[in-house]
Structures are given as structure tokens and as C-alpha cells.
Design a protein around this motif. Structure first.
Motif, short mmCIF file in Angstrom:
data_model
loop_
_atom_site.label_atom_id
_atom_site.label_comp_id
_atom_site.label_asym_id
_atom_site.label_seq_id
_atom_site.Cartn_x
_atom_site.Cartn_y
_atom_site.Cartn_z
N ILE A 1 9.46 13.44 -8.80
CA ILE A 1 8.82 13.98 -7.33
C ILE A 1 9.58 12.96 -6.00
N GLU A 2 10.13 13.88 -5.13
CA GLU A 2 10.93 13.04 -4.36
C GLU A 2 10.06 12.36 -3.17
N LEU A 3 9.01 11.42 -3.75
CA LEU A 3 8.03 10.77 -2.59
C LEU A 3 8.64 9.31 -2.49
N ARG A 4 8.71 8.84 -1.08
CA ARG A 4 9.43 7.66 -0.91
C ARG A 4 8.61 6.84 0.06
N VAL A 5 9.03 5.57 0.20
CA VAL A 5 8.44 4.79 1.40
C VAL A 5 9.50 4.56 2.35
N LYS A 6 8.74 4.38 3.62
CA LYS A 6 9.66 4.15 4.67
C LYS A 6 9.10 2.89 5.37
N TRP A 7 10.07 1.83 5.83
CA TRP A 7 9.61 0.77 6.49
C TRP A 7 8.99 1.20 7.79
N PRO B 1 11.95 -5.32 -6.51
CA PRO B 1 12.69 -3.97 -7.08
C PRO B 1 12.10 -2.70 -7.29
N LEU B 2 10.96 -2.64 -7.39
CA LEU B 2 10.16 -1.32 -7.39
C LEU B 2 10.27 -0.75 -5.93
N TYR B 3 9.78 -1.62 -5.00
CA TYR B 3 9.90 -0.93 -3.69
C TYR B 3 11.36 -0.56 -3.21
N ARG C 1 -6.03 6.40 -8.14
CA ARG C 1 -4.71 5.79 -8.84
C ARG C 1 -4.08 4.84 -7.89
N THR C 2 -4.01 5.13 -6.44
CA THR C 2 -3.39 4.17 -5.52
C THR C 2 -3.95 2.91 -5.35
N VAL C 3 -5.58 2.88 -5.63
CA VAL C 3 -6.23 1.63 -5.64
C VAL C 3 -6.03 0.97 -6.78
N THR C 4 -5.80 1.55 -7.87
CA THR C 4 -5.50 0.86 -9.14
C THR C 4 -4.00 0.16 -9.12
N VAL C 5 -3.13 1.13 -8.53
CA VAL C 5 -1.64 0.55 -8.36
C VAL C 5 -1.89 -0.67 -7.78
N LEU C 6 -2.39 -0.58 -6.34
CA LEU C 6 -2.33 -1.65 -5.57
C LEU C 6 -2.93 -3.00 -6.12
N GLU C 7 -4.32 -2.96 -6.87
CA GLU C 7 -4.71 -3.97 -7.34
C GLU C 7 -3.66 -4.76 -8.37
N ARG C 8 -2.83 -3.88 -9.08
CA ARG C 8 -1.97 -4.49 -9.89
C ARG C 8 -0.82 -5.06 -9.07
N LEU C 9 -0.31 -4.55 -8.03
CA LEU C 9 0.68 -4.97 -7.32
C LEU C 9 0.37 -6.38 -6.76
N ILE C 10 -0.87 -6.42 -6.29
CA ILE C 10 -1.50 -7.70 -5.31
C ILE C 10 -1.38 -8.57 -6.47
N GLU C 11 -1.54 -8.49 -7.77
CA GLU C 11 -1.79 -9.47 -8.80
C GLU C 11 -0.18 -9.75 -8.99
N VAL C 12 0.50 -9.02 -9.25
CA VAL C 12 2.11 -9.55 -9.28
C VAL C 12 2.63 -10.24 -8.20
N PHE C 13 2.37 -9.85 -7.09
CA PHE C 13 2.76 -10.38 -5.91
C PHE C 13 2.16 -11.92 -6.01
N GLN C 14 1.04 -12.10 -6.31
CA GLN C 14 0.27 -13.34 -6.16
C GLN C 14 0.96 -14.44 -7.01
N VAL D 1 0.92 -1.27 0.04
CA VAL D 1 -0.05 -0.08 -0.02
C VAL D 1 0.77 1.28 0.04
N SER D 2 2.10 1.15 0.98
CA SER D 2 2.80 2.53 0.95
C SER D 2 3.45 2.72 -0.54
N LEU D 3 3.92 1.61 -1.30
CA LEU D 3 4.52 1.53 -2.39
C LEU D 3 3.46 2.11 -3.65
N ALA D 4 2.04 1.75 -3.42
CA ALA D 4 1.12 1.98 -4.32
C ALA D 4 0.80 3.54 -4.15
N VAL D 5 0.93 4.33 -3.04
CA VAL D 5 1.02 5.57 -2.87
C VAL D 5 1.87 6.40 -3.70
#
Length: 364
Positions: free
Chosen positions: A201-207, A300-302, A278-291, A184-188
């Protein structure tokens, strides 16, 4: 009051709740057959008095605004008459344009003000058909929650949502549920940085669950609550990030304005309705790839966007041993390497990461 109306040939619907001076609307973007199936589902899932019970907020479906129903914090009347929806803070049309999902986010509950969006899905999430994906969106929350019982302040200008997803227990993600907060953080972040022109744009994820401006300031976070029923995880994902409010820290549109000044570009400001979709759209695709591919499909994207590459941290205290952040293990836990002791994993629910002091400390 809830009002259901149809707007286009694909059966889009728009609904409005009213609770005292708070407006609450309900929007379902779906094909006509899903819309009709949803209305049919509602008919069969209320009692003789039109009540849909919930431990958080029960909904009572009524035929007209003339019906006298007492409104309380635990009971809300639902009006099934045709009407239209409008809000100066949220555009259903914009949300629709940017939501490109198969299931997630198809049925949207919108409120100007609420205690927390987490409560709004309680009465529907376990029984609504999976293809009618639920999401709740608010302009403001008065009792937003973070991890560890922290309070998340939510002024106007934030994108505030709770999304319901179902994950089979015996699946790649079902066996690695802690990864959901990372996805989800990655999707945002990807929702912004995948827009042409916005990739720098310098937007990033933090564990484990934060959205940051570089490694300097927090712009948002993620909260995940999961319930296992038989062989399915029912998961409520709460996420909030600052889109258009410069106080008390910084917002995404501040980063865009800064980039425009420094690079001579003219990127447009973004809106919460666009970025939630857009976040929900990206998240659905990330879940599909993960599954399909497991952690290696998304890491790699994370790692491209996370703030920890090559960072050194202290373990347990400011005088504790030095360790190097290595990455994330197969279950979503942070891996650190301590000289002479090899690599160990750090559980997110038992530890906190103090970015200002580069310190991983146990929670108490």
C-alpha cells in the motif's frame, strides 16, 4: 460524566464522559494491578471536593449523576459509577486487540467531538505514573492544530489522537528530541504496511512530520509539544490521519480499494481504532530501538518509506540554488547537498517543504 467499570479478569476498564451533546469516554487497558493502582491514584489526587484542576479542562469527580455540577468549557463532571461504553465510531475491543504495548496507550480517553485532543491530557500527564500511559482519541476535532499554527480539519473518518510519552533527557532520544516526529510518522506508515498483505500500500512519510500517498497527496500529520521537567521530557504527540473519508483529499481505505482493483486482491478496509492501537504499538518498539541503537537503528526503515530519495530541490526560492536531498542527520534535520558547498542541515522549525514545487523555503 465519567463512569468506571471492570470488564475482564485482567482489570480492563471503560468509562464515559458526557458534556452537553458530546460524549467523552475513558478506557484503561491494563493488568488488574495497574487498574487498581490507577483507581487508588485517583483517590489521592483530587481535592476535598473531588476536583482535579487543569489549565485546560478541570475534572470534578462525583459519586453519582444526582450531583449538581455546572458544566463549562473549563470544567467537566466525572462520575465514578459503573457503566458501559459504546460508540459507533470506535471499538474498545478492537483497540484492545491491537494494542500490544508495555506502557503506551494503556489509559485511553475517548470523545466523539472535542476542540483538540491536546487539551484532554493536560490535567493528568505530569503526575500520572509512567506505566499508566495516556492517550486521548476523538472522532472529530473542531480546533485541531498543525505545525506553525495551522488548522487541521478533522472530519469523521480520521484517526485523531494525542499520546503522552516520557523520555529521559540523558538518553539517545532525549538528546535528539526532533526525531520523535519522524518516529511517529514512520509508526503510522508501518502500522499499515506491516500488516500481512498490506506491505505494498503506497503510504509514505514526508519530512518532517507528514504522512503521504506516494509523493502526491497528504493523508495526515504529526504535532509534537515537549516540556522538560528536571531530567525528563514530557511529550504530547498529536497525530491525525485520514482512514475512511475520501474528502477533501484521499484516505487509507481509498488506497486499499485502489490496490485491490489493480492487483485483484481482496484486502479489507481498516478502521481508526485498529490503526491508532497499531501505531502506538509500533511507536513504542521504534522508541526502544532508538534508545538502544540511536538513529541508525531506525533510519533504514524510515528511508524505505520516505518520499525524498534522490529528489532535487530548490533552496529559498524558485530561482534559488539546486540541491540534492541526502538524508537525515543525527538530530533529525534534513540534509541537502549543494554543489560546491557540501552538505548542510535544514532545521524543520525554520523551513517548510513545498512538495508541489520541490522547494525548501524559510518560514516567516
Amino acid at each position: 460524566e465519567l463512569v468506571i467499570s471492570r470488564e475482564s479478569e485482567c482489570g480492563e476498564c471503560s468509562c464515559i464522559f458526557t458534556w452537553a451533546d458530546l460524549s467523552f469516554s475513558f478506557y484503561c487497558r491494563c493488568l488488574q494491578e495497574i487498574h487498581l493502582a490507577f483507581l487508588k491514584w485517583l483517590e489521592g489526587n483530587v481535592d476535598a471536593e473531588g476536583l482535579r484542576p487543569s489549565s485546560k479542562v478541570s475534572l470534578k469527580f462525583i459519586s453519582s449523576c444526582e450531583s449538581k455540577v455546572e458544566v463549562t468549557p473549563s470544567l467537566m463532571p466525572v462520575l465514578t459509577e459503573m457503566s458501559s461504553f459504546s460508540s459507533q465510531h470506535f471499538s474498545l475491543e478492537t483497540y484492545q486487540q491491537h494494542l500490544q504495548t508495555k506502557k503506551l496507550g494503556k489509559i485511553l480517553l475517548f470523545t466523539e467531538v472535542t476542540t483538540t485532543t491536546m487539551n484532554l491530557l493536560d490535567g493528568l500527564m505530569f503526575e500520572l505514573p509512567e506505566e499508566m500511559g495516556l492517550i486521548a482519541v476523538a472522532v472529530r476535532q473542531t480546533q485541531g492544530k498543525g505545525r506553525g499554527g495551522n488548522v487541521w480539519l478533522s472530519p469523521v473518518g480520521c484517526a485523531l489522537s494525542t499520546l503522552h510519552i516520557s523520555i529521559p533527557l540523558h538518553s539517545n532520544l532525549g538528546q535528539r528530541i526532533p526525531f520523535i516526529q519522524h518516529l511517529v510518522s514512520l509508526a503510522v506508515v508501518e502500522a499499515v504496511r506491516s500488516i500481512p498483505g498490506y506491505q505494498d500500500i503506497e503510504l509514505r512519510v514526508k519530512w518532517p512530520n507528514d504522512i503521504y500517498y506516494s509523493d502526491l497527496l497528504k493523508l495526515g500529520g504529526v504535532l509534537v509539544n515537549s516540556t522538560l521537567i528536571e531530567t525528563t521530557f514530557h511529550i504530547l504527540i498529536g497525530f491525525g490521519f485520514n482512514v475512511n473519508n475520501s474528502n477533501p483529499t484521499i484516505c487509507i481505505n481509498d488506497l486499499i480499494a485502489k490496490f485491490n482493483r489493480e492487483e485483484g486482491t481482496e484486502l479489507k478496509a481498516l478502521s481508526a481504532d485498529c490503526l491508532i492501537a497499531r501505531t502506538v504499538t509500533v511507536l513504542e518498539r521504534l522508541i526502544e530501538v532508538f534508545q538502544e541503537k540511536g538513529p541508525n537503528g531506525v533510519l533504514p526503515l524510515y528511508y524505505k518509506y520516505w518520499v525524498h530519495s534522490g529528489k532535487q530541490v530548490r533552496l529559498r526560492s524558485e530561482d534559488g540554488p539546486m540541491a540534492w536531498i541526502v538524508g537525515i542527520d543525527d538530530y533529525g534535520y534534513l540534509q541537502v547537498h549543494q554543489e560546491g558547498k557540501g552538505v548542510e542541515s535544514v532545521h524543520p522549525d525554520g523551513n517548510s517543504f513545498d512538495m508541489l514545487r520541490n522547494l525548501i523555503v524559510p518560514k516567516h
